[in-house]
Design an enzyme around this catalytic site. Structure first.
Site: not given
Length: 287
Positions: A11, A68, A107, A131
């Site tokens: 990633g 994600t 996040t 999420y």
């Protein structure tokens, strides 16, 4: 030489971590795709994680693996929960078993997005999306099961891989105009800058939750205009509201309107400072 296990090494952040550390550590690289340098590791399988980590005994585990795709998480809660919550739990349990440090990346989506000032690490999370909810569950598992951990929350991340910057530049090649949301605020953060922050924190005992975003803030439309300005793109950016965007894309999940994170703990406990988002973007685009 220090051994660092990186999950999700293919990633954007995983690649940046490899670049920033380069030859200074011994990497154990894992992801879902296998090649000569990468070992497959299913982090949602506790037994597999325990066996893998006990055998290789890394000094540090940096968890860059996550589901994600915000809209995808809404459609498949179970997958999102397994990867974003159970995965970090399993890594935390294994890290504690062998005495390794755990760096877990989280996040801005753990917050509802209704703030009116930069959000520090002590504000109460209240996610509004699958999420965000699954990422918050992952944070709690890390706090519960890891002895030595850094939880690093970031936002608006871009780097080597599929990301907003590349998408906008790609659209500009075939569109004279692009419509971009203008009422969501945040701090665009390069994966390289986040990797530098992680490399700074990781050797220390300064454990806990940290916010890690580039300094300064903007909205998606203005961010796009800056990308186009740097690259000399002539496409017009139409500023649209989240409501208008939702009408054009009714299947999209709700996004936080306010994602400006305050790197308070970094400022309070260290001398380290993240780069301004303009400078980081210029570096990323090679200017």
């Amino acid at each position: 030489m220090k051994k660092i296990l990186v999950t999700g090494c293919n990633g954007q952040l995983g690649r940046a971590i490899q670049q920033i550390y380069k030859d200074s550590v011994e990497f154990i690289l894992t992801d879902v795709v296998q090649d000569e340098k990468i070992t497959p590791l299913n982090i949602i399988d506790l037994d597999e994680v325990l066996n893998f980590i006990k055998e290789r005994k890394p000094d540090v585990i940096i968890n860059c693996a996550a589901a994600t795709n915000v809209d995808g998480c809404e459609k498949d809660w179970d997958f999102a929960y397994k990867l974003n919550a159970l995965g970090p739990r399993n890594l935390a349990i294994a890290a504690t078993e062998i005495g390794a440090k755990l760096v877990h990346v989280s996040t801005d989506y753990v917050f509802p997005g209704n703030a009116d000032k930069p959000i520090n690490e002590f504000e109460t999370p209240a996610p509004i999306s699958a999420y965000g909810k699954t990422k918050l569950a992952g944070e709690k598992f890390v706090e519960q099961f890891a002895d030595r951990y850094f939880i690093v929350r970031t936002a608006w991340l871009y780097g080597d891989g599929k990301n907003f910057v590349k998408t906008m530049l790609s659209l500009s090649e075939t569109h004279k105009e692009v419509s971009v949301v203008c009422d969501q605020l945040g701090s665009p953060t390069s994966a390289m800058e986040l990797a530098r922050m992680i490399k700074y924190l990781e050797p220390t005992d300064n454990y806990g939750i940290f916010h890690g975003t580039c300094e300064g803030d903007t909205n998606w439309a203005d961010f796009t205009e800056e990308i186009f300005r740097i690259k000399g793109v002539n496409s017009k950016v139409n500023h649209v509201t989240s409501e208008d965007y939702k009408k054009m894309n009714p299947a999209s999940a709700d996004r936080p309107h306010y994602s400006i994170l305050d790197n308070y703990m970094l400022r309070l406990t260290t001398d380290y400072k993240m780069a301004d988002w303009h400078d980081a973007l210029n570096e990323y685009l090679g200017h």
